[in-house]
Design a protein around this motif. Sequence first.
Motif, PDB file in Angstrom:
ATOM      1  N   ASN A 328       7.540  -5.803  -2.012  1.00  0.00           N
ATOM      2  CA  ASN A 328       6.371  -6.437  -2.630  1.00  0.00           C
ATOM      3  C   ASN A 328       5.693  -7.400  -1.663  1.00  0.00           C
ATOM      4  O   ASN A 328       4.459  -7.523  -1.645  1.00  0.00           O
ATOM      5  CB  ASN A 328       6.782  -7.177  -3.908  1.00  0.00           C
ATOM      6  N   LYS A 332       1.679  -7.254  -0.161  1.00  0.00           N
ATOM      7  CA  LYS A 332       0.698  -8.347  -0.120  1.00  0.00           C
ATOM      8  C   LYS A 332      -0.018  -8.439   1.220  1.00  0.00           C
ATOM      9  O   LYS A 332      -1.146  -8.940   1.289  1.00  0.00           O
ATOM     10  CB  LYS A 332       1.399  -9.679  -0.413  1.00  0.00           C
ATOM     11  N   ARG A 435      -0.590   3.387  -3.613  1.00  0.00           N
ATOM     12  CA  ARG A 435      -0.681   1.939  -3.817  1.00  0.00           C
ATOM     13  C   ARG A 435      -1.261   1.623  -5.194  1.00  0.00           C
ATOM     14  O   ARG A 435      -0.833   0.673  -5.860  1.00  0.00           O
ATOM     15  CB  ARG A 435      -1.522   1.298  -2.725  1.00  0.00           C
ATOM     16  N   GLU A 439       0.334  -0.873  -7.927  1.00  0.00           N
ATOM     17  CA  GLU A 439      -0.404  -2.002  -8.482  1.00  0.00           C
ATOM     18  C   GLU A 439      -0.508  -1.891  -9.999  1.00  0.00           C
ATOM     19  O   GLU A 439      -0.509  -2.906 -10.705  1.00  0.00           O
ATOM     20  CB  GLU A 439      -1.787  -2.069  -7.846  1.00  0.00           C
ATOM     21  N   GLY A 443       3.809  -3.634  -8.929  1.00  0.00           N
ATOM     22  CA  GLY A 443       4.605  -3.567  -7.712  1.00  0.00           C
ATOM     23  C   GLY A 443       5.994  -3.012  -7.959  1.00  0.00           C
ATOM     24  O   GLY A 443       6.293  -2.473  -9.030  1.00  0.00           O
TER      25      GLY A 443
END
Length: 815
Positions: A328, A332, A435, A439, A443
């Motif tokens: 995670n 970011k 991704r 999201e 995550g």
Amino acid sequence: MDFAVLFPPPASIPEPRVAGVFAFLYFLTAASAVLLGLSGLEKRPGILTMLLAAAGTMPLLRLTHFLGSSVSPLVQYVLLFSLSFVLGTVIYGILRILNDSGSRRRSRPENRWGSVAETLVLCAVCCWALRQLSVPMGLCIVLFCVQFVVSRMIRQYLSRNRPAYPTYANIQKPVPGHSVRRGVIILSVYVSLLYLFWRILFTVPAGKGIPAVVFAVLLLVCETMDIADSILNNQIVSRRAAYPLPETGEGEIWPEVDVFVATYNESRTLLYKTLHGCLNMEYPDPSRVHIYLCDDGNRPEIRKLAQDLQVGYLTRTSRAGAKAGNLNNALKHTASPLVVTFDADMIPRRDFLKKTIPYFMHAQRRNAGLPEEEQIPLGFVQTPQAFYNEDLFQHHLYKENLTGNEQDYFFREIQPAKTASNSVIYAGSNTVISRAALEAVGGFFTKAITEDFATGLLIEGNGYVSLALPEPLAFGLSPEDFPSLIQQRIRWARGVINVLYQINIFFTNRFSAGQKISYGTAIFFWIRSCIRMVYLVVPILAAFFRIPFVDSAIGPMLCFWVPYLIMQYVFEFAMTGSRRSSPWTNIYETVLCPFLAGPVLLEILGISLKTFKVTDKDKERGTHFSWRYMLPFLVLTLLDAAGLLAALLDLFHGGSSGGVVTLFWLGYNFILLCICLLFVLGRKNETKVGLRKSVISCELSLPEDGEVLKGVVVGLSEQEMDVVFHGASAFPCDSTPCQIRLETDTGMTVVTAVCTGSQMQKGLTVTRFVIREFPDLNQFLSLLYDRDLAYESRQRQLFLSPALLQILKQRFQDR
């Protein structure tokens, strides 16, 4: 004939066994009616089949019962079961045909009044079945009203909120793969259920005392769960199909990709090989591939390694969430639409991205221009976790050349089949993930020690589809010693079971019935360790205390039990070829069950493992003998042998025929436990050549006269190699270094090596060399790891006794 004659209340039948069967059929009818009332007739053909087959079996049971003393009860049972099974099969086939032909009608809005009438009929059927079970009329009326109201509320809720359950087959049409003939599946189910109901109806020792009944019921429950799991898994695997690699257009822009290599305490040497494999991956535009070393250990030497290899380095000050928190944190700091996750030891092949990313591109092309509600996003593509070293079972039991890795069956057979129900298990490595999917679920899941399993569930339950490929595209290290293997499996078992407490899987409409069944079998796999312990302990207790847990003559045992065992072998062979056999499954389970059963029970009771130790894959393989791991098997083997002696003496003095079952079970367990003792005893690892089998052409230049010998490398590792030279009976071995040129389709390299000896293997002279130097490390690593390193099973072990003798023979030859 009177209706009450064909459908009599169980209480009116004097024979307890027949009355019990009628009670079961009425209960099954009532339960099926309740479930159909909640979901609808068209949406559950399997449950409707149960209802109709149960109702249709009652007249058949009555008719066979009327035969009376003209035929034996066992013949009546076989006749009744066979007729009922045929009836159910025909009904299910007809319903599937009607459902397939009426697929267009099902897409229309539900007819309200027709649905109300359907619910009323089902409620009436349920109450009629309960009334036959002697439930008071007043209570039946109350239950009728409650069932009708609840069914209507749930049906209306589902009609408004029932989500679509797409699969990857909605994106790309599957190509039927290796499938089992429908007749084999039907025959397997028939034989399994015939055996199971015979065990329930005819073998429980009801008049032999409470201990006998307790043992019998305990074993019956375990066998029932075993058979149910086998039928469900076989049904899953039978749906396996192939999804060819989609074509990509010339000039089409490939998406950007972030590659995460997660590490905590792995060595620099191990990480170098993994990162080298990542850097070696081919891509139309390499600048769109971003590699990151995600170091949760925050180690300066690993930071320098990333700098030297010019890959990204990501770390953090806190280790909250363990591996999931590490990943995670990487999310970011990155932004590519696709994410690839690798464990620290998993070395990808150069074509990893080229054989996975096109599936996402194809899904994107398919969704382009469609309304949002018609789009089917691809969540992740999972490739097998394969290994370039022998697993402990291959190594310790001398099966490295005959059987595949223990996990091959799951990753290369079961996982691809789970694509059909959109229930592929995210394994944490060798995976490409969207991704957007990550999201959408917040995550990587941080509340479970198996964050991969939980994350995959959430992605699939959030409208994304998954795909599992059978071809290994990355290779890593399986645990090198028994303690590490136990530690790894305890973490997997407790983590998977703990997900039940973290995520609502079964009591939600986020997952389809097929997904729930598939996830259920994945969770039940770990509960099998407890069942295996029951199979080991109960026969021992039965022999010591002379408790017959099976009450049957020898003849019926041979008629029901032997065909069941034979059908297991036949169906397993038809399903998996040579990847898995029942004896090897029993060996795997027996080796691990003494160490898994306790933690699994604790996890089921809610006593969870909060932290875990990362599996150490940097250990050098050796025997790693320890009495701690030997003791459980030694105690069980001695008790089993004593039980065998007690059972033989009991039979010699006129014991019951049920003692034969105890004797057989003890004998089978004794062979299993002997193999487990040999496994734990270990095997000295004299060479690493066997870790990576190969067939690579080579040329050796003799230092004296420059003569060139051509041959084939049949075994290769970072330290040694085995070579068979063309037309040469032996190679003059001395300490003089020589140059050996290795060449494959993907590259060439030269190493400096010294001959250490030769030996005959299968009629060929195999010469061994120790590698002293390789001028270009990267070239050598590419040649060594960038190829198909999977071990393929080449032999089916049908019986345990020959396996034990072969292992003993090999151990004697190694001395």
